[in-house]
Design a protein around this motif. Structure first.
Motif, mmCIF file in Angstrom:
data_model
loop_
_atom_site.group_PDB
_atom_site.id
_atom_site.type_symbol
_atom_site.label_atom_id
_atom_site.label_comp_id
_atom_site.label_asym_id
_atom_site.label_seq_id
_atom_site.Cartn_x
_atom_site.Cartn_y
_atom_site.Cartn_z
ATOM 1 N N VAL A 100 9.934 30.700 10.671
ATOM 2 C CA VAL A 100 9.505 30.204 9.355
ATOM 3 C C VAL A 100 8.041 30.550 9.121
ATOM 4 N N LEU A 101 7.204 30.336 10.123
ATOM 5 C CA LEU A 101 5.779 30.650 9.971
ATOM 6 C C LEU A 101 5.549 32.146 9.743
ATOM 7 N N LEU A 102 6.216 32.991 10.503
ATOM 8 C CA LEU A 102 6.071 34.436 10.326
ATOM 9 C C LEU A 102 6.559 34.875 8.943
ATOM 10 N N ILE A 129 5.327 36.782 3.469
ATOM 11 C CA ILE A 129 5.447 36.658 2.011
ATOM 12 C C ILE A 129 4.081 36.447 1.381
ATOM 13 N N LYS A 130 3.253 35.633 2.030
ATOM 14 C CA LYS A 130 1.907 35.360 1.497
ATOM 15 C C LYS A 130 1.065 36.641 1.496
ATOM 16 N N LYS A 131 1.206 37.476 2.518
ATOM 17 C CA LYS A 131 0.424 38.706 2.630
ATOM 18 C C LYS A 131 0.810 39.701 1.530
ATOM 19 N N GLU A 132 2.133 39.766 1.194
ATOM 20 C CA GLU A 132 2.589 40.685 0.162
ATOM 21 C C GLU A 132 2.149 40.272 -1.227
ATOM 22 N N SER A 133 2.014 38.994 -1.470
ATOM 23 C CA SER A 133 1.630 38.541 -2.816
ATOM 24 C C SER A 133 0.175 38.276 -2.924
#
Length: 131
Positions: A120-122, A127-131
């Protein structure tokens, strides 16, 4: 064909953690009333002849709903489990899970939980890095 069965009870069980009451409410619901979390935890330590699961809870709820026999488990005047009242069982999983997991926790289960949290953390960071 099985006949419908109604359960009537008026029972008090004295334990070290307090008095556990089993009784019927005015509407016919069977209520298991635990005075506190410790009394509920002591009750959950009783070995069951089957393994509790979501499927078993669903089947039990469906059978109680069909017979119109609601069963309520209350802890400290708060409903933790309500079976047989609606098509879906009402269960406060975050309150019940710790006592169940404490009894059933093994290294294998702990590794699965740790792996799921890591996944879940990864996923969150990806997802956070892509957006």
């Amino acid at each position: 064909m099985a006949k419908p069965v109604k359960v009537f009870a008026d029972l008090s069980i004295q334990s070290k953690a307090g008095e556990i009451k089993v009784q019927n409410e005015q509407d016919g619901s069977l209520v298991l009333d635990f005075p506190n979390r410790q009394s509920f935890n002591s009750f959950t330590q009783i070995p069951l002849p089957f393994k509790p699961s979501l499927k078993a809870i669903g089947k039990t709820n469906a059978a109680l709903l069909e017979q119109r026999q609601p069963v309520i488990v209350r802890v400290a005047h708060e409903d933790w489990i309500v079976l047989g009242r609606n098509s879906k069982a009402a269960i406060k999983y975050f309150k019940i899970a710790p006592s169940y997991l404490k009894q059933q926790l093994t290294w294998k289960t702990a590794l699965y939980v740790a792996g799921a949290l890591l996944g879940v953390l990864l996923g969150y960071f990806a997802i956070k890095k892509e957006s």
